[in-house]
Motif scaffolding. Structure first.
Motif, PDB file in Angstrom:
ATOM      1  N   GLY A   7     -44.471   0.495  22.382  1.00 47.82           N
ATOM      2  CA  GLY A   7     -43.582  -0.454  23.052  1.00 47.82           C
ATOM      3  C   GLY A   7     -43.136  -0.298  24.557  1.00 47.82           C
ATOM      4  N   THR A   8     -42.504  -1.320  25.003  1.00 48.03           N
ATOM      5  CA  THR A   8     -41.831  -1.106  26.360  1.00 48.03           C
ATOM      6  C   THR A   8     -40.737  -0.410  26.444  1.00 48.03           C
ATOM      7  OG1 THR A   8     -42.967  -3.375  26.716  1.00 48.03           O
ATOM      8  CG2 THR A   8     -41.492  -2.729  28.306  1.00 48.03           C
ATOM      9  N   PHE A   9     -40.613   0.379  27.374  1.00 51.77           N
ATOM     10  CA  PHE A   9     -39.454   1.187  27.774  1.00 51.77           C
ATOM     11  C   PHE A   9     -39.062   0.837  29.183  1.00 51.77           C
ATOM     12  CE2 PHE A   9     -37.862   5.217  29.553  1.00 51.77           C
ATOM     13  CZ  PHE A   9     -36.890   5.430  28.319  1.00 51.77           C
ATOM     14  N   PHE A  10     -37.805   0.335  29.241  1.00 49.59           N
ATOM     15  CA  PHE A  10     -37.115   0.063  30.557  1.00 49.59           C
ATOM     16  C   PHE A  10     -36.222   1.303  31.034  1.00 49.59           C
ATOM     17  CE2 PHE A  10     -38.027  -3.698  28.254  1.00 49.59           C
ATOM     18  CZ  PHE A  10     -38.596  -4.553  29.229  1.00 49.59           C
ATOM     19  N   VAL A  11     -36.165   1.316  32.279  1.00 51.19           N
ATOM     20  CA  VAL A  11     -35.179   2.146  33.004  1.00 51.19           C
ATOM     21  C   VAL A  11     -34.355   1.125  33.826  1.00 51.19           C
ATOM     22  CG1 VAL A  11     -34.786   4.134  34.547  1.00 51.19           C
ATOM     23  CG2 VAL A  11     -36.822   4.106  33.102  1.00 51.19           C
ATOM     24  N   ASP A  12     -33.070   1.171  33.558  1.00 49.03           N
ATOM     25  CA  ASP A  12     -32.088   0.453  34.237  1.00 49.03           C
ATOM     26  C   ASP A  12     -32.342   0.454  35.944  1.00 49.03           C
ATOM     27  OD1 ASP A  12     -29.594  -1.059  34.407  1.00 49.03           O
ATOM     28  OD2 ASP A  12     -28.804   0.709  35.183  1.00 49.03           O
ATOM     29  N   GLY A  13     -32.420  -0.520  36.485  1.00 51.31           N
ATOM     30  CA  GLY A  13     -32.636  -0.675  38.152  1.00 51.31           C
ATOM     31  C   GLY A  13     -31.591   0.092  38.988  1.00 51.31           C
ATOM     32  N   ALA A  14     -30.125   0.164  38.238  1.00 47.04           N
ATOM     33  CA  ALA A  14     -29.035   0.985  38.915  1.00 47.04           C
ATOM     34  C   ALA A  14     -29.002   2.341  38.744  1.00 47.04           C
ATOM     35  CB  ALA A  14     -27.678   0.204  38.530  1.00 47.04           C
ATOM     36  N   SER A  15     -30.021   2.831  37.749  1.00 45.05           N
ATOM     37  CA  SER A  15     -29.835   3.998  37.330  1.00 45.05           C
ATOM     38  C   SER A  15     -31.112   4.804  37.834  1.00 45.05           C
ATOM     39  CB  SER A  15     -29.948   4.163  35.664  1.00 45.05           C
ATOM     40  OG  SER A  15     -28.773   3.596  35.316  1.00 45.05           O
ATOM     41  N   VAL A  16     -31.982   4.403  38.345  1.00 50.88           N
ATOM     42  CA  VAL A  16     -33.483   4.858  38.718  1.00 50.88           C
ATOM     43  C   VAL A  16     -33.059   5.956  39.655  1.00 50.88           C
ATOM     44  CG1 VAL A  16     -35.499   4.456  40.064  1.00 50.88           C
ATOM     45  CG2 VAL A  16     -34.714   2.934  38.122  1.00 50.88           C
ATOM     46  N   LEU A  17     -32.343   5.570  40.871  1.00 49.79           N
ATOM     47  CA  LEU A  17     -32.216   6.729  41.702  1.00 49.79           C
ATOM     48  C   LEU A  17     -31.540   8.042  40.918  1.00 49.79           C
ATOM     49  CD1 LEU A  17     -30.836   4.988  44.469  1.00 49.79           C
ATOM     50  CD2 LEU A  17     -32.977   5.895  44.486  1.00 49.79           C
ATOM     51  N   TYR A  18     -30.844   8.193  40.179  1.00 51.09           N
ATOM     52  CA  TYR A  18     -30.360   9.264  39.323  1.00 51.09           C
ATOM     53  C   TYR A  18     -31.285   9.857  38.544  1.00 51.09           C
ATOM     54  CZ  TYR A  18     -25.960   6.759  40.134  1.00 51.09           C
ATOM     55  OH  TYR A  18     -24.868   6.275  41.032  1.00 51.09           O
ATOM     56  N   LEU A  19     -32.384   9.300  38.041  1.00 48.99           N
ATOM     57  CA  LEU A  19     -33.494   9.623  37.100  1.00 48.99           C
ATOM     58  C   LEU A  19     -34.880   9.834  37.643  1.00 48.99           C
ATOM     59  CD1 LEU A  19     -32.247   6.981  34.374  1.00 48.99           C
ATOM     60  CD2 LEU A  19     -31.969   9.495  34.093  1.00 48.99           C
ATOM     61  N   ILE A  20     -35.067   9.650  38.986  1.00 46.37           N
ATOM     62  CA  ILE A  20     -36.347   9.939  39.410  1.00 46.37           C
ATOM     63  C   ILE A  20     -36.796  11.033  39.098  1.00 46.37           C
ATOM     64  CG2 ILE A  20     -37.830   9.749  41.465  1.00 46.37           C
ATOM     65  CD1 ILE A  20     -36.483   7.498  42.415  1.00 46.37           C
ATOM     66  N   GLY A  21     -37.979  11.461  38.615  1.00 50.31           N
ATOM     67  CA  GLY A  21     -38.586  12.738  38.463  1.00 50.31           C
ATOM     68  C   GLY A  21     -38.084  13.407  37.105  1.00 50.31           C
TER      69      GLY A  21
END
Length: 117
Positions: free
Chosen positions: A70-84
């Motif tokens: 299925g599709t997994f989304f990463v919240d756009g506002a959270s991406v910078l906290y989660l990269i890598g």
């Protein structure tokens, strides 16, 4: 000379176990769910927490990762906290749930529910 564009790496790396768990969640998801979304709401003693929920509507600002289940989304506002970061699914005698290895986290609370960047 032709320019080639390389594929952008995913914001979050999902282990095989995490992908399998997403497939399990989507198999029993509400009828209107289109995927599963990871976000980092402000919560806990350290400030940010990981939250995984069903998604019923795609947000164009969210990162989208296609998995076999299925599709997994990463919240756009959270991406910078989660990269890598790496997201895994762990089941053992003491815990069951998603576990995150986040290179951006500079600290976490004692209970492990929240983190700081």
């Amino acid at each position: 000379m032709a320019t080639t564009t390389r594929q952008r790496p995913a914001a979050v790396i999902l282990t095989d176990k995490a992908e399998a768990r997403i497939a399990e969640l989507m198999a029993k998801a509400p009828a209107d769910a289109i995927g599963v979304k990871l976000s980092t709401p402000r919560r806990g003693c350290s400030g940010l927490a990981y939250s995984v929920d069903y998604v019923t509507e795609a947000n164009p600002m969210d990162e989208r990762i296609e998995t076999p289940g299925g599709t997994f989304f990463v919240d756009g506002a959270s991406v910078l906290y989660l990269i890598g970061s790496t997201m895994d699914w762990v089941e053992d005698d003491f815990t069951t749930g998603f576990v995150f290895n986040n290179p951006n986290a500079t600290g976490s609370c004692g209970c492990g529910e929240s983190f700081t960047v």
